[in-house]
Structures are given as structure tokens and as C-alpha cells.
Motif scaffolding. Structure first.
Motif, PDB file in Angstrom:
ATOM      1  N   ALA A  49       0.828  -1.201   0.000  1.00 32.13           N
ATOM      2  CA  ALA A  49       0.000   0.000   0.000  1.00 32.13           C
ATOM      3  C   ALA A  49       0.869   1.260   0.000  1.00 32.13           C
ATOM      4  O   ALA A  49       0.603   2.216  -0.737  1.00 32.13           O
ATOM      5  CB  ALA A  49      -0.930  -0.006   1.211  1.00 32.13           C
ATOM      6  N   LEU A  50       1.937   1.270   0.827  1.00 27.61           N
ATOM      7  CA  LEU A  50       2.837   2.424   0.871  1.00 27.61           C
ATOM      8  C   LEU A  50       3.563   2.610  -0.459  1.00 27.61           C
ATOM      9  O   LEU A  50       3.725   3.734  -0.946  1.00 27.61           O
ATOM     10  CB  LEU A  50       3.851   2.261   2.000  1.00 27.61           C
ATOM     11  CG  LEU A  50       3.288   2.331   3.427  1.00 27.61           C
ATOM     12  CD1 LEU A  50       4.386   2.023   4.442  1.00 27.61           C
ATOM     13  CD2 LEU A  50       2.688   3.704   3.704  1.00 27.61           C
ATOM     14  N   GLY A  51       3.992   1.495  -1.053  1.00 27.48           N
ATOM     15  CA  GLY A  51       4.660   1.574  -2.351  1.00 27.48           C
ATOM     16  C   GLY A  51       3.734   2.080  -3.437  1.00 27.48           C
ATOM     17  O   GLY A  51       4.131   2.872  -4.302  1.00 27.48           O
ATOM     18  N   PHE A  52       2.487   1.630  -3.399  1.00 23.78           N
ATOM     19  CA  PHE A  52       1.502   2.077  -4.379  1.00 23.78           C
ATOM     20  C   PHE A  52       1.246   3.570  -4.250  1.00 23.78           C
ATOM     21  O   PHE A  52       1.210   4.307  -5.240  1.00 23.78           O
ATOM     22  CB  PHE A  52       0.207   1.287  -4.191  1.00 23.78           C
ATOM     23  CG  PHE A  52      -0.894   1.666  -5.144  1.00 23.78           C
ATOM     24  CD1 PHE A  52      -0.726   1.527  -6.508  1.00 23.78           C
ATOM     25  CD2 PHE A  52      -2.102   2.156  -4.664  1.00 23.78           C
ATOM     26  CE1 PHE A  52      -1.740   1.869  -7.394  1.00 23.78           C
ATOM     27  CE2 PHE A  52      -3.120   2.497  -5.538  1.00 23.78           C
ATOM     28  CZ  PHE A  52      -2.930   2.354  -6.908  1.00 23.78           C
ATOM     29  N   GLY A  53       1.081   4.041  -3.005  1.00 25.26           N
ATOM     30  CA  GLY A  53       0.869   5.470  -2.788  1.00 25.26           C
ATOM     31  C   GLY A  53       2.070   6.296  -3.225  1.00 25.26           C
ATOM     32  O   GLY A  53       1.913   7.360  -3.841  1.00 25.26           O
ATOM     33  N   SER A  54       3.277   5.819  -2.932  1.00 23.68           N
ATOM     34  CA  SER A  54       4.486   6.541  -3.341  1.00 23.68           C
ATOM     35  C   SER A  54       4.620   6.592  -4.862  1.00 23.68           C
ATOM     36  O   SER A  54       5.021   7.617  -5.428  1.00 23.68           O
ATOM     37  CB  SER A  54       5.725   5.875  -2.738  1.00 23.68           C
ATOM     38  OG  SER A  54       5.679   5.891  -1.326  1.00 23.68           O
ATOM     39  N   ALA A  55       4.278   5.488  -5.518  1.00 25.42           N
ATOM     40  CA  ALA A  55       4.345   5.455  -6.978  1.00 25.42           C
ATOM     41  C   ALA A  55       3.378   6.452  -7.600  1.00 25.42           C
ATOM     42  O   ALA A  55       3.702   7.132  -8.582  1.00 25.42           O
ATOM     43  CB  ALA A  55       4.049   4.044  -7.479  1.00 25.42           C
ATOM     44  N   LEU A  56       2.184   6.563  -7.011  1.00 17.50           N
ATOM     45  CA  LEU A  56       1.218   7.537  -7.515  1.00 17.50           C
ATOM     46  C   LEU A  56       1.730   8.961  -7.349  1.00 17.50           C
ATOM     47  O   LEU A  56       1.620   9.787  -8.260  1.00 17.50           O
ATOM     48  CB  LEU A  56      -0.118   7.384  -6.773  1.00 17.50           C
ATOM     49  CG  LEU A  56      -0.955   6.152  -7.093  1.00 17.50           C
ATOM     50  CD1 LEU A  56      -2.173   6.109  -6.178  1.00 17.50           C
ATOM     51  CD2 LEU A  56      -1.398   6.168  -8.550  1.00 17.50           C
ATOM     52  N   GLU A  57       2.286   9.254  -6.165  1.00 17.95           N
ATOM     53  CA  GLU A  57       2.722  10.622  -5.866  1.00 17.95           C
ATOM     54  C   GLU A  57       3.940  11.020  -6.682  1.00 17.95           C
ATOM     55  O   GLU A  57       3.935  12.044  -7.374  1.00 17.95           O
ATOM     56  CB  GLU A  57       3.019  10.759  -4.373  1.00 17.95           C
ATOM     57  CG  GLU A  57       3.576  12.103  -3.967  1.00 17.95           C
ATOM     58  CD  GLU A  57       2.620  13.252  -4.255  1.00 17.95           C
ATOM     59  OE1 GLU A  57       3.104  14.386  -4.427  1.00 17.95           O
ATOM     60  OE2 GLU A  57       1.387  13.011  -4.332  1.00 17.95           O
ATOM     61  N   LEU A  63       5.125  13.959 -15.050  1.00 21.10           N
ATOM     62  CA  LEU A  63       4.237  14.116 -16.194  1.00 21.10           C
ATOM     63  C   LEU A  63       4.006  15.594 -16.504  1.00 21.10           C
ATOM     64  O   LEU A  63       4.249  16.470 -15.681  1.00 21.10           O
ATOM     65  CB  LEU A  63       2.886  13.444 -15.894  1.00 21.10           C
ATOM     66  CG  LEU A  63       2.931  11.949 -15.548  1.00 21.10           C
ATOM     67  CD1 LEU A  63       1.543  11.465 -15.154  1.00 21.10           C
ATOM     68  CD2 LEU A  63       3.463  11.133 -16.720  1.00 21.10           C
ATOM     69  N   THR A  64       3.508  15.861 -17.706  1.00 22.90           N
ATOM     70  CA  THR A  64       3.117  17.216 -18.068  1.00 22.90           C
ATOM     71  C   THR A  64       1.853  17.601 -17.297  1.00 22.90           C
ATOM     72  O   THR A  64       1.195  16.751 -16.697  1.00 22.90           O
ATOM     73  CB  THR A  64       2.843  17.307 -19.575  1.00 22.90           C
ATOM     74  OG1 THR A  64       1.735  16.455 -19.903  1.00 22.90           O
ATOM     75  CG2 THR A  64       4.066  16.892 -20.376  1.00 22.90           C
ATOM     76  N   PHE A  65       1.503  18.899 -17.352  1.00 21.84           N
ATOM     77  CA  PHE A  65       0.328  19.362 -16.615  1.00 21.84           C
ATOM     78  C   PHE A  65      -0.926  18.643 -17.090  1.00 21.84           C
ATOM     79  O   PHE A  65      -1.736  18.172 -16.273  1.00 21.84           O
ATOM     80  CB  PHE A  65       0.159  20.870 -16.793  1.00 21.84           C
ATOM     81  CG  PHE A  65      -1.119  21.397 -16.199  1.00 21.84           C
ATOM     82  CD1 PHE A  65      -1.236  21.592 -14.833  1.00 21.84           C
ATOM     83  CD2 PHE A  65      -2.215  21.685 -17.012  1.00 21.84           C
ATOM     84  CE1 PHE A  65      -2.417  22.064 -14.275  1.00 21.84           C
ATOM     85  CE2 PHE A  65      -3.400  22.160 -16.469  1.00 21.84           C
ATOM     86  CZ  PHE A  65      -3.501  22.357 -15.096  1.00 21.84           C
ATOM     87  N   GLU A  66      -1.098  18.543 -18.409  1.00 20.56           N
ATOM     88  CA  GLU A  66      -2.291  17.883 -18.941  1.00 20.56           C
ATOM     89  C   GLU A  66      -2.335  16.415 -18.535  1.00 20.56           C
ATOM     90  O   GLU A  66      -3.392  15.882 -18.192  1.00 20.56           O
ATOM     91  CB  GLU A  66      -2.340  18.008 -20.471  1.00 20.56           C
ATOM     92  CG  GLU A  66      -2.640  19.399 -20.991  1.00 20.56           C
ATOM     93  CD  GLU A  66      -1.411  20.303 -20.923  1.00 20.56           C
ATOM     94  OE1 GLU A  66      -0.298  19.797 -20.636  1.00 20.56           O
ATOM     95  OE2 GLU A  66      -1.574  21.525 -21.136  1.00 20.56           O
ATOM     96  N   ALA A  67      -1.170  15.763 -18.571  1.00 21.14           N
ATOM     97  CA  ALA A  67      -1.122  14.349 -18.198  1.00 21.14           C
ATOM     98  C   ALA A  67      -1.402  14.168 -16.703  1.00 21.14           C
ATOM     99  O   ALA A  67      -2.078  13.214 -16.303  1.00 21.14           O
ATOM    100  CB  ALA A  67       0.241  13.754 -18.556  1.00 21.14           C
ATOM    101  N   GLN A  68      -0.893  15.078 -15.876  1.00 17.08           N
ATOM    102  CA  GLN A  68      -1.169  15.007 -14.443  1.00 17.08           C
ATOM    103  C   GLN A  68      -2.660  15.155 -14.159  1.00 17.08           C
ATOM    104  O   GLN A  68      -3.228  14.425 -13.348  1.00 17.08           O
ATOM    105  CB  GLN A  68      -0.397  16.103 -13.701  1.00 17.08           C
ATOM    106  CG  GLN A  68       1.094  15.856 -13.568  1.00 17.08           C
ATOM    107  CD  GLN A  68       1.784  16.933 -12.760  1.00 17.08           C
ATOM    108  OE1 GLN A  68       1.135  17.760 -12.127  1.00 17.08           O
ATOM    109  NE2 GLN A  68       3.115  16.940 -12.778  1.00 17.08           N
ATOM    110  N   GLU A  69      -3.298  16.113 -14.841  1.00 11.95           N
ATOM    111  CA  GLU A  69      -4.726  16.320 -14.642  1.00 11.95           C
ATOM    112  C   GLU A  69      -5.531  15.127 -15.143  1.00 11.95           C
ATOM    113  O   GLU A  69      -6.510  14.714 -14.500  1.00 11.95           O
ATOM    114  CB  GLU A  69      -5.179  17.594 -15.362  1.00 11.95           C
ATOM    115  CG  GLU A  69      -4.523  18.865 -14.840  1.00 11.95           C
ATOM    116  CD  GLU A  69      -4.766  19.047 -13.354  1.00 11.95           C
ATOM    117  OE1 GLU A  69      -5.930  19.188 -12.954  1.00 11.95           O
ATOM    118  OE2 GLU A  69      -3.777  19.031 -12.584  1.00 11.95           O
ATOM    119  N   ALA A  70      -5.120  14.560 -16.263  1.00 11.77           N
ATOM    120  CA  ALA A  70      -5.814  13.384 -16.792  1.00 11.77           C
ATOM    121  C   ALA A  70      -5.674  12.198 -15.844  1.00 11.77           C
ATOM    122  O   ALA A  70      -6.645  11.469 -15.579  1.00 11.77           O
ATOM    123  CB  ALA A  70      -5.276  13.031 -18.177  1.00 11.77           C
TER     124      ALA A  70
END
Length: 290
Positions: A49-57, A63-70
Motif C-alpha cells: 500500500a505504501l509503495g503504491f501510494g508513493s508510486a502515484l505521488e 508528467l506534463t500538466f495535462e497528463a497530471q490532470e488526466a
């Protein structure tokens, strides 16, 4: 901060109850030798769970702004779907969770150490992954640049661990069905805000139209940087200038979902169902013969 505290408390308490039930059952059945595999499975689940959260963050920062928002909008919608399923599932199974876990643990004991590790991992891992995803989506929606959302989650999890310990020690007795009903209802409200903000992210990524079509704008009445604006955003993901699509999605999700969740029948815990009378109970008893 309160909404993230609620997420940590709700999800953490589910995991704590699962751990307490598994450990208490092994202790009572004199199978303390099986405790080590259980703790290994729990540890692996927490690490995942911690690894998954870190990978998301950290992964999203490249990523670019558009990719982050997507990505943020898409994962917010996925998180809302998972949390919605979770609150309905827990509403139906809260009263039978102990029996269900005991059955799975008996089967795992018969199969060996690997099955015990897998049982604990699956039981705790699901809550851990759901928590990581929903917390990330909620923190991303809050985006106030402060550590308060994470502090709220940490306090919620610590409270859940403490309550789980009290459950294990037998010092606390509450109606779990009612507890999960009330917290589940509040989480539905939080999820509605996360969903609306996820739609806003997709609009900013140019994947969904209507970014400039505002439903209303009360920024002068409730400034986003005011203490009450920050409080509303932190609890409900409130936005003073939402788009028409955001408000529509918020209403279409919140009203029917909350109505179904709080209904006395259907997805609820079986209230209102008519039980078939058993044959003996439905027959009048005969008077004894003299």
C-alpha cells in the motif's frame, strides 16, 4: 483534514478489525505457531500500500500538466468507484465479518504457511490499496500545499489502530453495523466531492468539455483562501466556482447513492425482509391430551 481523518479512520478500522479477528481466533484455538505467517502477510500488505501510494505521488510529478490532470481525474473516478463498492459491501457484511474470516482462516490453516500469509495479505491488502488510492485522490483534490491532509490520514489510522487494540482487549463494545453506516454515509459525501473534482481535472486536461461553463461563482462570498473556504474544501472538496458538469455529476452521484445506502432494504443489512415461518413455528401447538 477532517475528510482525510475520516478516510484513515474508516479504512484503518476495517483493517484493524480484520487483524484482531485473525489473531484472536488463532490465540483462542491455541495456534500461536500460525501468528508469524499472519504478521508477514500483514507486513507485505502494508508495504504494498505504501509503495503504491508513493508510486502515484512521485510518478505523477514527472508528467506534463495535462497528463497530471488526466491521471488525477481518472484515478479520482476509480477511487470513488472502489470506495462506493467498499461502503456498500461493508454495510452488508459487517455483522458476518467474523464468521467469514474464521472460515477462510480454517481453510488456510489446513493448507499451510503460504496460505496463511496469503489470507492475511488479501484481507489487509485490499483496504490498504483502497486507502492509498482514495487518500491520493483526496489530497490531490485538496491541493492546498500543506501537510494537513496527510496528517489527518495519519491521525485517523492511529485512532483506528488504538480502537482495534481496544477491541482485541475486550475493552470496547460498539455496534459495528451502525458505525459503518454512519461513517459510510459521510464517506459517500466526501466521495461526491472527489468525483466532482476529478471531472474538473479531466476538463483541465481537455478530455471533457465545459471548463468555462460555470454553474455559479460565489468566490466573493466564500473566498477559497479564507478559513471557512479552506474548511469546506478540506471536508467536502467544495469549490466556489464549479462548472455545470461538476454540479451535475455531484448531484447525480450523491442523491441516488446516499438514498440507496441509507435505505432500510436492498443494499442495507437485510432490514425489512420477510422471513419465511418455519413449519413447526407456524403450526399451533396442540393441547396435551388428558
Amino acid at each position: 483534514m477532517f475528510s482525510n481523518y475520516l478516510i484513515g479512520l474508516r479504512e484503518g478500522l476495517e483493517a484493524s478489525l480484520v487483524v484482531c479477528i485473525l489473531i484472536a481466533y488463532l490465540v483462542k484455538t491455541d495456534r500461536r505457531d500460525a501468528l508469524r505467517p499472519i504478521w508477514i502477510g500483514i507486513g507485505v500488505a502494508i508495504a504494498l500500500a505504501l509503495g503504491f501510494g508513493s508510486a502515484l505521488e512521485f510518478g505523477s510529478q514527472e508528467l506534463t500538466f495535462e497528463a497530471q490532470e488526466a491521471l488525477g481525474g481518472s484515478l479520482s473516478i476509480v477511487a470513488v468507484c472502489l470506495v462506493t463498492w467498499m461502503v456498500f459491501w461493508m454495510r452488508r457484511t459487517a455483522r458476518h465479518l467474523k464468521t467469514e474470516l474464521h472460515g477462510k482462516l480454517d481453510a488456510a490453516l489446513a493448507m499451510g504457511t503460504g496460505a496463511l500469509v496469503a489470507t492475511a495479505f488479501l484481507a489487509v491488502g485490499r483496504e490498504g490499496l483502497e486507502t492509498a488510492l482514495f487518500v491520493w485522490a483526496s489530497v490531490h483534490a485538496a491541493s492546498d500545499g500543506t501537510p494537513r491532509p496527510l496528517i489527518g490520514v495519519a491521525l485517523g489510522i492511529l485512532t483506528a489502530v488504538f480502537l482495534g487494540w481496544l477491541f482485541y482487549r475486550g475493552a470496547l463494545r460498539i455496534n459495528l453495523a451502525k458505525f459503518f453506516t454512519w461513517t459510510g454515509g459521510m464517506l459517500v459525501v466526501v466521495a461526491a466531492g472527489v468525483l466532482a473534482y476529478g471531472v474538473h481535472d479531466l476538463q483541465e486536461a481537455d478530455l471533457v468539455p465545459g471548463l468555462t461553463d460555470k454553474a455559479f461563482d460565489i468566490s466573493d462570498t466564500i473566498p477559497p483562501d479564507s478559513w471557512y473556504g479552506t474548511l469546506l474544501k478540506g471536508i467536502f472538496n467544495f469549490q466556489p466556482d464549479p462548472t455545470v458538469l461538476q454540479v451535475t455529476v455531484w448531484l447525480l452521484y450523491l442523491i441516488p447513492t446516499l438514498a440507496l445506502f441509507l435505505a432500510p432494504v436492498g443494499f442495507a443489512s437485510g432490514k425489512g425482509k420477510v422471513k419465511e415461518p418455519d413449519e413447526q413455528g407456524s403450526r399451533p401447538s396442540k393441547a396435551p391430551q388428558a
